[in-house]
Scaffold this active site. Sequence first.
Site, short mmCIF file in Angstrom:
data_model
loop_
_atom_site.label_atom_id
_atom_site.label_comp_id
_atom_site.label_asym_id
_atom_site.label_seq_id
_atom_site.Cartn_x
_atom_site.Cartn_y
_atom_site.Cartn_z
N GLU A 59 0.86 -1.17 0.00
CA GLU A 59 0.00 0.00 0.00
C GLU A 59 0.90 1.22 0.00
OE1 GLU A 59 -0.43 -2.29 2.57
OE2 GLU A 59 -2.31 -3.25 2.00
N TYR A 98 8.00 1.95 -7.49
CA TYR A 98 7.29 0.67 -7.58
C TYR A 98 6.89 0.35 -9.02
CZ TYR A 98 7.00 1.54 -2.55
OH TYR A 98 7.30 1.82 -1.25
#
Length: 183
Positions: free
Chosen positions: A114, A126
């Site tokens: 998250e 990411y």
Amino acid sequence: MIPAEIRIRPMQVEDIPEVHALDVLSFSLPWSERSYRFEVTENTASSPWVAEALFPDGSRRIVGMMVNWIILDEVHIATIAVHPDFRRMGIARRLLMEGLQEGYRRGARMAFLEVRRSNTAAQSLYESFGFRVEGVRPKYYQDNQEDALLMTLKPLDEEVLRRLAHRAEPNPSGGERCNPIKS
């Protein structure tokens, strides 16, 4: 002072005070020292790592940390941070790479995390690893009710790791990469 070397290694109990200080510096909702102690000493699903800077004068300092949970075939990146003075040196990239490799060795075939909707720098990192947004956790963060983006990397396999490892190699022109020496 510029470090002579950055070493990625498993987190140890003696690292916890520095790791906690880094967490407090990095996040509005830091974990407690007790939580890190649990991750290092008791949680069998945990895979905690540090980035340790080694300086020319012989001193050492924890400049990055990450905790992953490896549950069945999944790696959950629970927390990752780099000291502000050492950002943009590829340390988070190396920590993430080490965590994914360890997860794969332990049977994980996908990864998820998250991230705050407003943390576009982390999202870019990411995404460079192949993570994709697959959902939203509304009002996930207690401090300001900010949404979390749920990001997933799948599959996590040897080909993905090989491609990612190539990106983490030293960059002779400088930039964001640093020497990938492991202990």
